[in-house]
Design a protein around this motif. Structure first.
Motif, PDB file in Angstrom:
ATOM      1  N   GLU A 221       0.814  -1.209   0.000  1.00 26.25           N
ATOM      2  CA  GLU A 221       0.000   0.000   0.000  1.00 26.25           C
ATOM      3  C   GLU A 221       0.855   1.269   0.000  1.00 26.25           C
ATOM      4  OE1 GLU A 221      -2.386  -0.559   3.427  1.00 26.25           O
ATOM      5  OE2 GLU A 221      -3.716  -2.057   2.491  1.00 26.25           O
ATOM      6  N   GLN A 222       2.101   1.163   0.489  1.00 23.90           N
ATOM      7  CA  GLN A 222       2.985   2.332   0.556  1.00 23.90           C
ATOM      8  C   GLN A 222       3.640   2.641  -0.783  1.00 23.90           C
ATOM      9  OE1 GLN A 222       6.012   1.973   3.579  1.00 23.90           O
ATOM     10  NE2 GLN A 222       4.638   0.937   5.007  1.00 23.90           N
TER      11      GLN A 222
ATOM     12  N   ALA B  21       1.190  -3.260  -5.434  1.00 26.50           N
ATOM     13  CA  ALA B  21       0.047  -4.146  -5.210  1.00 26.50           C
ATOM     14  C   ALA B  21      -0.480  -4.725  -6.523  1.00 26.50           C
ATOM     15  CB  ALA B  21      -1.065  -3.392  -4.484  1.00 26.50           C
TER      16      ALA B  21
END
Length: 260
Positions: free
Chosen positions: A160-161, A166
């Motif tokens: 997610e960072q 993803a």
């Protein structure tokens, strides 16, 4: 040769005699073991006794069976492959690993969703059952034929960072390092190595002889505030490979600890 007379079961006596012949150099490393008929004649025993003796020596790791060719004395030399375990970064910011050009992918990448376990959780500074992406690759070294299994585990929190991670968890590890760096992380790595006996599927995939352990490495990439970001695992037969490391002076670290 006269019939052997020693204490213990007869097949154990035959195994001991063959072992002595191997260790004395009479049966050379890499050479085929005499045929069953020759061993029967040599030791004056039955075929089942010879087979049990050879099976016992296979379990010890002194003999390996090559399908369609017979039994061979295991080589006592160094492994055929040295894997240099290093991470480098060019002036342009591109990451490379010392063994990055060694391998050819023969199966994968296979991407799936998984969760942290009692083993992988602490390495990633996470509790058990935390969601992750997993990606498996089966590799082969084209020069030696040595096989390896590579796995990368990416926690959802890391994905997610990092923009795009993803959507492409099958990205090559070196490229993932670059993505993490662009996301603002100053990376460093911690690696452990252990030897263990293979699981049945590992033994088959790696084509490991009987009684041969695997080398199992775990490499955790850390970033800002020493946050654990991703975990890589490499598994390879200990008869085929050894690991090489470039060691440089660093600040004094914590004292060595022992597991209970």
């Amino acid at each position: 040769m006269a019939e052997i007379q020693r204490p213990g079961a007869l097949y154990q006596q035959v195994a001991a005699a063959i072992r002595e012949a191997i260790l004395s150099g009479e049966f050379q490393p890499g050479a085929p073991l005499p045929s069953e008929a020759q061993l029967i004649e040599r030791y004056k025993v039955s075929r089942p006794t010879v087979r049990n003796a050879v099976a016992a020596l296979r379990a010890e790791g002194l003999i390996e069976v090559k399908h369609g060719k017979g039994s061979f004395v295991r080589s006592s030399g160094l492994p055929v492959l040295t894997i240099e375990r290093r991470v480098s970064r060019s002036g342009a910011g591109r990451f490379t690993t010392a063994d990055g050009e060694t391998w050819k992918i023969v199966d994968g990448p296979s991407v799936y969703r998984t969760q942290t376990t009692a083993i992988t959780g602490p390495l990633l500074q996470l509790e058990e059952m935390e969601e992750m992406f997993g990606c498996d690759r089966a590799l082969i070294d084209q020069a030696t034929g040595a096989r390896a299994l590579h796995r990368i585990l990416i926690p959802f929190a890391t994905a997610e960072q990092v923009p795009g991670l993803a959507d492409s968890p099958d990205t090559e590890p070196e490229a993932i390092y670059g993505m993490l760096s662009k996301a603002g992380h100053k990376l460093w790595w911690h690696e452990t190595v252990r030897a263990r006996m293979p699981l049945p599927d590992e033994r088959s995939a790696l084509n490991i002889p009987d009684a041969t352990p695997v080398l199992h490495t775990t490499r955790t990439a850390h970033g800002t505030d020493d946050q654990a970001l991703i975990l890589e695992e490499l598994r390879i037969g200990a008869d085929r490979a050894q690991l090489g490391y470039r060691i440089t002076a660093d600040k004094a670290g914590p004292a060595r600890t022992a597991s209970a």
